[in-house]
Design a protein around this motif. Sequence first.
Motif, PDB file in Angstrom:
ATOM      1  N   THR A   1       0.757  -1.528  -0.011  1.00  0.00           N
ATOM      2  CA  THR A   1       0.098   0.019   0.702  1.00  0.00           C
ATOM      3  C   THR A   1       1.188   1.729   0.110  1.00  0.00           C
ATOM      4  O   THR A   1       0.294   2.244  -0.648  1.00  0.00           O
ATOM      5  CB  THR A   1      -0.978   0.124   1.348  1.00  0.00           C
TER       6      THR A   1
ATOM      7  N   VAL B   1      -5.535   1.660  -7.499  1.00  0.00           N
ATOM      8  CA  VAL B   1      -5.732   0.305  -7.738  1.00  0.00           C
ATOM      9  C   VAL B   1      -6.259  -0.045  -9.241  1.00  0.00           C
ATOM     10  O   VAL B   1      -5.518  -0.814  -9.823  1.00  0.00           O
ATOM     11  CB  VAL B   1      -6.646  -0.411  -6.425  1.00  0.00           C
ATOM     12  N   ARG B   2      -6.741   0.171  -9.768  1.00  0.00           N
ATOM     13  CA  ARG B   2      -6.786   0.158 -11.107  1.00  0.00           C
ATOM     14  C   ARG B   2      -5.915   0.005 -12.036  1.00  0.00           C
ATOM     15  O   ARG B   2      -5.740  -0.922 -12.924  1.00  0.00           O
ATOM     16  CB  ARG B   2      -8.084   0.709 -11.903  1.00  0.00           C
TER      17      ARG B   2
ATOM     18  N   ARG C   1      -9.150  -5.877  -9.704  1.00  0.00           N
ATOM     19  CA  ARG C   1      -9.125  -5.047  -8.908  1.00  0.00           C
ATOM     20  C   ARG C   1      -9.111  -5.787  -7.297  1.00  0.00           C
ATOM     21  O   ARG C   1      -8.918  -5.292  -6.395  1.00  0.00           O
ATOM     22  CB  ARG C   1     -10.059  -4.059  -8.948  1.00  0.00           C
ATOM     23  N   SER C   2     -10.624  -6.624  -7.331  1.00  0.00           N
ATOM     24  CA  SER C   2     -10.575  -7.364  -6.040  1.00  0.00           C
ATOM     25  C   SER C   2      -9.288  -7.710  -6.044  1.00  0.00           C
ATOM     26  O   SER C   2      -9.230  -8.188  -4.353  1.00  0.00           O
ATOM     27  CB  SER C   2     -11.837  -8.001  -5.991  1.00  0.00           C
TER      28      SER C   2
ATOM     29  N   GLN D   1      -7.252  -5.175  -4.098  1.00  0.00           N
ATOM     30  CA  GLN D   1      -7.757  -5.160  -2.858  1.00  0.00           C
ATOM     31  C   GLN D   1      -7.393  -5.561  -2.015  1.00  0.00           C
ATOM     32  O   GLN D   1      -7.242  -5.160  -0.837  1.00  0.00           O
ATOM     33  CB  GLN D   1      -8.820  -4.218  -3.005  1.00  0.00           C
ATOM     34  N   MET D   2      -7.965  -7.052  -1.915  1.00  0.00           N
ATOM     35  CA  MET D   2      -7.325  -7.840  -0.556  1.00  0.00           C
ATOM     36  C   MET D   2      -5.802  -7.970  -0.637  1.00  0.00           C
ATOM     37  O   MET D   2      -5.393  -8.774   0.473  1.00  0.00           O
ATOM     38  CB  MET D   2      -7.648  -9.557  -1.416  1.00  0.00           C
TER      39      MET D   2
ATOM     40  N   ARG E   1      -3.875  -5.103  -0.728  1.00  0.00           N
ATOM     41  CA  ARG E   1      -3.606  -3.819  -0.001  1.00  0.00           C
ATOM     42  C   ARG E   1      -4.774  -4.682   1.227  1.00  0.00           C
ATOM     43  O   ARG E   1      -4.103  -3.670   2.355  1.00  0.00           O
ATOM     44  CB  ARG E   1      -4.170  -2.956  -0.175  1.00  0.00           C
ATOM     45  N   SER E   2      -5.028  -5.221   1.804  1.00  0.00           N
ATOM     46  CA  SER E   2      -5.772  -5.024   3.514  1.00  0.00           C
ATOM     47  C   SER E   2      -5.078  -6.386   3.627  1.00  0.00           C
ATOM     48  O   SER E   2      -5.495  -6.379   4.705  1.00  0.00           O
ATOM     49  CB  SER E   2      -7.302  -5.746   2.680  1.00  0.00           C
TER      50      SER E   2
END
Length: 223
Positions: free
Chosen positions: A153, A163-164, A174-175, A178-179, A181-182
Motif C-alpha cells: 500500500t 488500484v485500477r 481489482r478485487s 484490494q485483498m 492491500r488489506s
Amino acid sequence: MTITGRTLTTDVIAALTYWPQVLHGGGKYPPDPVDLTVLPPFLNGLLADLPWWNRDWKVSRVEPGLPLEIGSDHRGHPARFTEVYVPGTVGPGDGDGDGDGDGDGESLPFVATIGFAGDRLIRFQAKIDDMVVGPAVAPAGQPEPHPFARVLTGLMDLRGIPVRNMAWETGRSRSTIQMLRSGRHNPEPLLVQEIAGALGMSEADVSIIAGLDTDSPREDTPR
C-alpha cells in the motif's frame, strides 16, 4: 534458522490440501478423507526450530486447512504455489515423547500459515492465541493479515499507482489488488514478479518484502 526450503512428504501435502469446506469445481464433494494426524508432528517439527518457541508446548489438534492462495495457469505460466492456514490448538506436552501434546493444562488456539510450491516449503508462520513473530492484529485463532499489505500500500501510494492501474499492469482483478492491500490475499511468486514490474523494483527485493524464499527454484518464471 532457515525453515523454508524443506521438502514436504506426499502425506503432508495431502493433509494440507484436504479442504472439505471448499467445493471444488468438477471434483468429488465431499472429498475422500485423508490422514490429518501427520500434521501435528510436521508442525511441531517446524515450531521446534523457531528460536522463540517453547518446546514444552505441542500442537495437540488440527482441523482441515483452508486455502488462502491456490496456483493457477495465469498468463500461460503455471504457478504451482499453494498457501493454506491450518487451525488447531497447542498445549503443554504430555512428556511421553510421542509429540501429541495431550498433557494436562491450558490449551490455546493455534493457526499455522503454510505456503509451498510443489513439494517445497516456501513460507511458514505460526500464531498462538494473540502471539505471532510480530504484533498480532487479528483475533486469537484467526490468521494474521500478511505484512506485505502495508508495504505494498505504501509503495503504491508513494508512486501514485491507483488500484485500477496495478490491476491492469499485473493482469489481475481489482478485487485481488484490494485483498493484497488489506492482507487478506497473500503474494505468490508469479504475482510478486508482476508487482515488481509494475512498481519498477527488482523481483528479488519484492520477494524479500513478501517473505518468500528467494533461494527456492522458480519453476513459474519464464526463461
